[in-house]
Design an enzyme around this catalytic site. Structure first.
Site, short mmCIF file in Angstrom:
data_model
loop_
_atom_site.label_atom_id
_atom_site.label_comp_id
_atom_site.label_asym_id
_atom_site.label_seq_id
_atom_site.Cartn_x
_atom_site.Cartn_y
_atom_site.Cartn_z
N ARG A 154 -10.01 -8.28 10.33
CA ARG A 154 -9.65 -9.46 8.90
C ARG A 154 -10.23 -10.11 8.89
O ARG A 154 -10.18 -11.90 8.57
CB ARG A 154 -8.12 -9.96 8.58
CG ARG A 154 -6.85 -8.26 8.19
CD ARG A 154 -5.79 -9.14 7.90
NE ARG A 154 -4.77 -7.49 7.58
CZ ARG A 154 -3.48 -7.25 7.76
NH1 ARG A 154 -3.37 -8.23 9.34
NH2 ARG A 154 -3.41 -6.67 7.33
N ARG B 292 7.45 0.07 1.90
CA ARG B 292 6.99 -1.17 3.00
C ARG B 292 5.85 -1.27 2.43
O ARG B 292 4.66 -1.24 1.55
CB ARG B 292 6.64 -0.42 4.23
CG ARG B 292 5.36 0.77 4.37
CD ARG B 292 5.84 0.64 5.61
NE ARG B 292 4.74 2.60 6.02
CZ ARG B 292 4.45 3.71 5.66
NH1 ARG B 292 5.51 3.73 4.56
NH2 ARG B 292 2.91 4.07 5.90
N CYS C 277 -10.04 -12.66 17.56
CA CYS C 277 -10.60 -11.25 18.13
C CYS C 277 -11.91 -10.68 18.09
O CYS C 277 -12.02 -11.06 16.52
CB CYS C 277 -9.38 -9.52 18.36
SG CYS C 277 -8.62 -10.63 19.01
N CYS D 263 -11.81 -7.53 15.13
CA CYS D 263 -10.72 -8.35 14.15
C CYS D 263 -11.00 -7.18 12.50
O CYS D 263 -12.18 -7.64 11.86
CB CYS D 263 -10.79 -9.77 13.55
SG CYS D 263 -9.25 -10.21 12.26
N CYS E 147 -4.13 -17.64 14.45
CA CYS E 147 -3.90 -17.14 15.82
C CYS E 147 -3.97 -17.75 16.51
O CYS E 147 -4.46 -18.80 16.64
CB CYS E 147 -5.01 -15.85 16.16
SG CYS E 147 -4.98 -14.11 14.55
N LYS F 151 -3.25 4.69 6.26
CA LYS F 151 -3.73 5.46 7.88
C LYS F 151 -2.82 7.10 8.14
O LYS F 151 -2.54 7.28 7.81
CB LYS F 151 -2.63 4.01 8.29
CG LYS F 151 -2.96 4.95 10.34
CD LYS F 151 -1.99 3.43 10.81
CE LYS F 151 -2.36 1.96 10.69
NZ LYS F 151 -1.70 1.81 9.80
N ASP G 11 -7.31 4.44 10.04
CA ASP G 11 -7.11 3.25 8.82
C ASP G 11 -8.27 3.55 7.46
O ASP G 11 -9.06 3.62 7.90
CB ASP G 11 -7.19 1.84 8.41
CG ASP G 11 -5.60 1.57 8.34
OD1 ASP G 11 -5.83 1.87 6.57
OD2 ASP G 11 -4.73 0.32 8.64
N ARG H 73 0.64 -1.05 0.09
CA ARG H 73 0.10 0.16 0.13
C ARG H 73 0.81 1.30 0.17
O ARG H 73 0.16 2.61 -0.61
CB ARG H 73 -1.00 0.19 1.47
CG ARG H 73 -2.01 0.91 1.53
CD ARG H 73 -2.85 0.98 2.42
NE ARG H 73 -3.57 -0.23 2.38
CZ ARG H 73 -3.77 -1.21 3.08
NH1 ARG H 73 -2.50 -1.32 4.40
NH2 ARG H 73 -4.57 -1.83 3.29
N TYR H 74 2.16 1.45 0.79
CA TYR H 74 3.10 2.55 0.89
C TYR H 74 4.31 2.29 -0.57
O TYR H 74 4.69 0.83 0.09
CB TYR H 74 3.45 2.16 2.09
CG TYR H 74 1.90 2.95 3.00
CD1 TYR H 74 1.06 4.03 2.77
CD2 TYR H 74 1.44 2.49 4.36
CE1 TYR H 74 0.42 4.22 3.90
CE2 TYR H 74 0.48 2.51 4.72
CZ TYR H 74 0.25 3.14 4.78
OH TYR H 74 -0.87 3.54 5.33
N ASP I 268 -11.55 0.07 13.44
CA ASP I 268 -12.06 -0.24 11.84
C ASP I 268 -13.92 -1.24 11.34
O ASP I 268 -14.05 -1.32 12.69
CB ASP I 268 -11.09 -1.43 11.03
CG ASP I 268 -9.86 -0.58 11.12
OD1 ASP I 268 -9.51 0.19 10.60
OD2 ASP I 268 -8.91 -1.24 11.44
#
Length: 344
Positions: A112, A94, A107, A110, A103, A314, A307, A90-91, A270
């Site tokens: 995702r 990075r 959560c 989450c 995981c 972000k 975000d 995206r950037y 999010d």
């Protein structure tokens, strides 16, 4: 020699939650529908913590079935910026490496939640294509391991991946985003720490949302990492019913700096599907962040960020302390008082 008993198992079903007293059998029919939408997993370390602010993050809730139109399957646009499987770019400098979809805990908020836990680890052939992309894109200076949680991978697997990334010769830093040191601290073994202690700097961003997550086991795991010279940052999601108040966040950030962890990001939640009951407004978040500024040392202050939905990046979202007034500025101090400031 002291003998240890068997390691407790993670709670991965409604039956297990009911036996542990974390779910009411009377709610079984509705919670089954929730569990079908998003899998259940609570690590032994987190199941042992009794506070409501911790359990609310992991125990299914019927409110997850309420989905509003603005909620998205991919709220931060991972898929829209994926040049090869397993990588989000995206950037310019990075890229995010989705090393696994597994995981130690799942959560309930989450971002995702539509994909996590489904496809397991990144295949070797897919990682090979990631390496090819990075080799042909030297502008990428940082690779960020995420998932899922990359520290669920074995030390041997991680060592192999890190060796090959280091061998590209174009990277300046590697970063891991992980829950493991907090939710499964026993997995921060000496073998894992040794893998992270290398010439190419490895930074760890610890995802933690409530002070009660910083158990003695978590503190010991963080100490093992800091002794190896691994720089530690944290990210926290601002969550209604968990930490959306100044006292709780102050306690969390003080606990982190006591354990050599620099609070890095405070995320506005999010727009993931079925997470509306966790969300606060931006105005509420700004007020909390402003109050923290008056209470905490600068090294304990994270940046409050949003975000932007759809993968647009972000950005800091306040609070603001500066506004223009004709030929001068008005600056607001941490106590909320205004002062005039004039440029040269």
């Amino acid at each position: 020699m002291t003998k240890t008993g068997p390691i407790p198992a993670a709670l991965v079903s409604l039956d297990a939650l009911e036996r542990a007293g974390l779910a009411d059998p009377a709610d079984r029919s509705t919670l089954e529908a929730v569990a079908e939408e998003f899998r259940v997993r609570i690590s032994p370390a987190m199941a042992a913590v009794g506070s409501a602010g911790v359990r609310a993050q992991f125990v299914p809730d019927v409110r997850e079935l309420r989905v509003v139109p603005e909620e998205l399957a991919d709220p931060i646009g991972d898929g829209a910026h994926s040049p090869v499987a397993g990588l989000t770019h995206r950037y310019s400098d990075r890229a995010i490496l989705h090393a696994t979809q597994t995981c130690e805990v799942y959560c309930r908020f989450c971002f995702r939640r539509e994909t996590v836990g489904e496809t397991g680890h990144l295949a070797e052939a897919e990682f090979g294509r990631v390496l090819e992309y990075l080799r042909s894109t030297p502008a990428v200076r940082e690779v960020i391991f995420t998932g899922g949680d990359p520290l669920v991978l074995s030390a041997r697997r991680l060592a192999s991946m890190l060796d090959r990334l280091e061998g590209l010769g174009t990277l300046e830093v590697l970063r891991f985003h992980t829950r493991v040191p907090v939710v499964a601290p026993e997995k921060v073994t000496e073998a894992l720490v040794a893998v992270l202690d290398r010439a190419l700097p490895v930074w760890l961003v610890i995802h933690t949302n409530h002070p009660d997550e910083i158990t003695p086991g978590a503190a010991a795991a963080l100490r093992r990492l800091s002794r190896a010279g691994v720089p530690l940052l944290s990210q926290t999601v601002l969550l209604k019913g968990v930490n959306a108040d100044v006292d709780t966040l102050e306690a969390l950030f003080r606990a982190l700096i006591r354990n050599r962890v620099k609070p890095y990001y405070l995320h506005h939640p999010d727009l993931a599907k079925g997470t509306g009951h966790f969300r606060v407004t931006l105005e509420e978040g700004q007020a909390i962040a402003a109050a923290l500024r008056g209470r905490l040392t600068g090294i304990a202050q994270p940046v409050y960020v949003l975000d932007i939905p759809g993968g647009h990046g972000k950005v800091p979202v306040g609070p603001g302390y500066l506004r223009r007034a004709q030929e001068h500025w008005i600056v607001t101090d941490p106590q909320g008082c205004d002062h005039v400031y004039r440029d040269l």
